[in-house]
Scaffold this active site. Structure first.
Site, mmCIF file in Angstrom:
data_model
loop_
_atom_site.group_PDB
_atom_site.id
_atom_site.type_symbol
_atom_site.label_atom_id
_atom_site.label_comp_id
_atom_site.label_asym_id
_atom_site.label_seq_id
_atom_site.Cartn_x
_atom_site.Cartn_y
_atom_site.Cartn_z
ATOM 1 N N GLU A 1 -2.418 -7.943 10.801
ATOM 2 C CA GLU A 1 -1.003 -8.115 10.492
ATOM 3 C C GLU A 1 -0.067 -8.096 11.702
ATOM 4 O O GLU A 1 0.804 -7.234 11.823
ATOM 5 C CB GLU A 1 -0.554 -7.033 9.510
ATOM 6 N N ASP B 1 12.544 16.108 -16.291
ATOM 7 C CA ASP B 1 11.252 16.178 -16.983
ATOM 8 C C ASP B 1 10.518 14.829 -16.983
ATOM 9 O O ASP B 1 9.610 14.610 -17.770
ATOM 10 C CB ASP B 1 11.444 16.676 -18.426
ATOM 11 N N HIS C 1 4.003 -2.387 16.394
ATOM 12 C CA HIS C 1 3.067 -1.673 15.504
ATOM 13 C C HIS C 1 1.640 -2.140 15.750
ATOM 14 O O HIS C 1 1.403 -3.073 16.513
ATOM 15 C CB HIS C 1 3.465 -1.829 14.030
ATOM 16 N N HIS D 1 -3.755 2.394 3.294
ATOM 17 C CA HIS D 1 -4.177 2.827 4.629
ATOM 18 C C HIS D 1 -5.416 3.676 4.377
ATOM 19 O O HIS D 1 -5.320 4.881 4.182
ATOM 20 C CB HIS D 1 -3.070 3.631 5.333
ATOM 21 N N ASP E 1 -2.941 -5.892 0.392
ATOM 22 C CA ASP E 1 -1.809 -5.670 1.301
ATOM 23 C C ASP E 1 -1.530 -6.993 2.022
ATOM 24 O O ASP E 1 -2.285 -7.374 2.921
ATOM 25 C CB ASP E 1 -2.209 -4.558 2.299
ATOM 26 N N HIS F 1 9.494 -1.174 7.640
ATOM 27 C CA HIS F 1 9.245 -0.654 6.292
ATOM 28 C C HIS F 1 10.537 -0.595 5.484
ATOM 29 O O HIS F 1 10.852 0.409 4.857
ATOM 30 C CB HIS F 1 8.555 0.717 6.354
ATOM 31 N N ARG G 1 6.112 -11.419 9.958
ATOM 32 C CA ARG G 1 4.807 -10.737 9.977
ATOM 33 C C ARG G 1 3.900 -11.555 9.060
ATOM 34 O O ARG G 1 4.362 -12.068 8.031
ATOM 35 C CB ARG G 1 4.919 -9.284 9.471
ATOM 36 N N GLU H 1 0.183 -11.091 7.253
ATOM 37 C CA GLU H 1 -0.841 -10.060 7.021
ATOM 38 C C GLU H 1 -1.849 -10.520 5.975
ATOM 39 O O GLU H 1 -1.473 -10.912 4.871
ATOM 40 C CB GLU H 1 -0.169 -8.767 6.529
ATOM 41 N N ASP I 1 6.284 -7.948 2.178
ATOM 42 C CA ASP I 1 5.038 -7.220 2.389
ATOM 43 C C ASP I 1 4.777 -6.488 1.080
ATOM 44 O O ASP I 1 5.443 -5.495 0.769
ATOM 45 C CB ASP I 1 5.238 -6.247 3.567
ATOM 46 N N TYR J 1 9.663 -9.225 15.795
ATOM 47 C CA TYR J 1 10.884 -8.786 15.112
ATOM 48 C C TYR J 1 12.047 -8.820 16.095
ATOM 49 O O TYR J 1 12.082 -8.020 17.036
ATOM 50 C CB TYR J 1 10.693 -7.360 14.565
ATOM 51 N N HIS K 1 -5.411 -1.830 9.888
ATOM 52 C CA HIS K 1 -5.806 -0.530 9.321
ATOM 53 C C HIS K 1 -6.878 -0.796 8.282
ATOM 54 O O HIS K 1 -6.955 -1.895 7.729
ATOM 55 C CB HIS K 1 -4.596 0.217 8.725
HETATM 56 N N1 GLY Z 1 2.330 -2.417 3.755
HETATM 57 C C1 GLY Z 1 2.080 -1.445 4.698
HETATM 58 C C2 GLY Z 1 1.289 -1.965 5.805
HETATM 59 O O1 GLY Z 1 1.230 -3.160 6.006
HETATM 60 O O2 GLY Z 1 0.645 -1.233 6.498
HETATM 61 MN MN MN Z 2 -0.945 -3.322 6.168
HETATM 62 MN MN MN Z 3 1.553 -4.626 4.508
#
Ligand code: GLY
Ligand code: MN
Ligand code: MN
Length: 456
Positions: free
Chosen positions: A398, A51, A364, A375, A283, A255, A422, A424, A272, A402, A368
């Site tokens: 970003e 619940d 990647h 996103h 982000d 991720h 990374r 970003e 991140d 890796y 975005h």
């Molecule tokens: N944190 C998710 C991305 O960088 O898209």
């Molecule tokens: Mn991002």
């Molecule tokens: Mn991110």
């Protein structure tokens, strides 16, 4: 621990005004015909277990059009005698419920403080909406959000009564309005940008605090708690997506969210994490050595990613295709990896989507949209062609590299074993060039080395 950092934040911005929400609604109605009806429902609660529910977060479209955050609500926009009316069905005031769960604005609150012309108890939905639908020609609604609304719409479409027979009334089509609303959301207003700037500043300082608390033996979850603790301390509603806090080989998992390991002195940590403020996301990713000093190998990769990120930010300009930052970042990364002897191909082959080795280490996209969703909405290739950037659009930049030594699909170069980097930032496109909303977050090698392990 947070007070000093908090003192560096600017005052929180003014919330979006009722007039601005009215403006958004009116821009939306310009895309509609007078016999159209738009319906946007709040989503249901998500169950955590038994619940217990997750913190409630309404739909970004509803937030965008009204600023209304309460559950069990349905927003309707329809035209009556040539005038567009904005209606909201809401949970009624209920003292017993309010004692347990919190105060409700109810019908009165909706009319008083929100861009709403008519407000109703949600119990009146079937009655009111049912009759409005019978007058409509096209219904704009996203299916699968509210079962009662879906049933009402379906029944209005199926109805074969005398009125329809005589006057041809009743809806003939049901369409998803998401794309139309997304076109508006893609270009941020000054007030939206103010909210995003605050979300970005909160997250920038949170990352800096995590850098300052990094030392051998700290755990990923401890750094996560500093970041997310500061989000709350600074008045954000929490994270805008689950925080990724990965040290050593975990930094090579794009991720990774387990966040359970202990950090070693010779490792790089990748965090991140972004704050959500009044629904708006930030982000940010930063990567740094736990020891506070980059090793030669770590610095080589870090500086390469940083160069690629700067090249990508540089092309976030009005008139450039949204793919320009990705292409710029890829080119710099491929050149650098060839120079470091990690890729043994010529530049054009390295960049080739099928045969190039770049994708082994950079798999990647670079950007975005970002806004009410991390996103964010907005078609990237309307009509099949990459969208050209316009002033007011916000996107992330970003790039990363890796080197997961654990991966069976590649031969990871020993020297770079388990380095994951990374970088970003969130970028606003303006007529005067790119503005980095997350500028306050330390990024150069010198800034990072002077901060890591040095508490405020
Ligand atoms: N944190 C998710 C991305 O960088 O898209
Ligand atoms: Mn991002
Ligand atoms: Mn991110």
């Amino acid at each position: 621990m947070f007070a000093e950092a908090y003192a560096r934040l600017p005052k929180q911005p003014q919330p979006t005004t009722v007039e601005e929400y009215r403006g958004r609604q009116s821009r939306l109605t310009n895309r509609f015909r007078n016999e159209d009806v738009l319906i946007v429902s709040s989503p249901s609660f998500a169950v955590h277990s038994n619940d217990v529910e997750y913190r409630y977060r309404t739909s970004s479209d509803l937030l965008y059009l009204t600023g209304w955050t309460e559950p069990e609500s349905v927003y309707v926009l329809r035209c009556v005698d040539g005038r567009w009316l904005s209606s909201l069905f809401v949970q009624p005031k209920d003292t017993l419920k309010e004692i347990w769960e919190g105060r409700r604005p109810g019908v009165e609150g909706a009319l008083q403080d929100f861009p709403i012309d008519e407000a109703f108890n949600i119990d009146e939905l079937a009655n009111e909406l049912g009759s409005w639908l019978n007058e409509a020609k096209r219904v704009f609604v996203r299916g699968g959000v509210n079962q009662e609304v879906d049933d009402l719409v379906q029944s209005a479409v199926r109805k074969r009564d005398r009125a329809r027979q005589h006057f041809g009334t009743g809806p003939v089509s049901v369409e998803d309005p998401s794309g139309i609303i997304a076109e508006l959301r893609l270009r941020k207003s000054p007030s939206e940008i103010e909210q995003m700037v605050y979300a970005s500043k909160v997250a920038s300082i949170a990352h800096e605090l995590a850098m300052r608390h990094s030392r051998e033996g700290v755990t990923e979850f401890q750094l996560q708690s500093i970041i997310e603790g500061f989000f709350s301390y600074a008045g954000a509603s929490g994270w805008s997506y689950p925080s990724i806090v990965g040290c050593g080989e975990n930094a090579t998992i794009l991720h990774y969210t387990a966040n359970q390991d202990v950090c070693g002195d010779d490792e790089v940590i990748l965090i991140d994490a972004g704050a959500e403020y009044r629904g708006y996301a930030s982000d940010i990713t930063r990567s740094w050595p736990i020891s506070g000093q980059f090793s030669d190998a770590q610095r080589e990769i870090y500086e390469l990613v940083l160069r690629s990120q700067r090249a990508a930010i540089e092309v976030c300009k009005v008139g450039e295709p949204y793919t320009a930052p990705h292409e710029a970042a890829r080119r710099v990364l491929a050149e650098g990896l060839i120079e470091l002897g990690i890729i043994d191909q010529d530049l054009e082959t390295a960049l080739d989507p099928d045969h190039g080795d770049l994708k082994k280490w950079y798999m990647h996209n670079t950007s975005h949209w970002i806004g009410l969703d991390v996103h964010d909405v907005g078609v990237y290739k309307p009509g099949g062609e990459p969208r050209l950037l316009e002033a007011g659009m916000c996107l992330t930049v970003e790039p990363g590299l890796y080197f997961g030594a654990w991966r069976p699909d590649v031969d990871c170069p020993e020297r770079y074993s388990n380095i994951g980097i990374r970088i970003e930032d969130d970028v606003l496109v303006t007529g005067d060039g790119p503005v980095i909303l997350t500028e306050d977050c330390p990024k150069t090698v010198e800034a990072i080395e002077s901060i890591v392990g040095v508490p405020l």
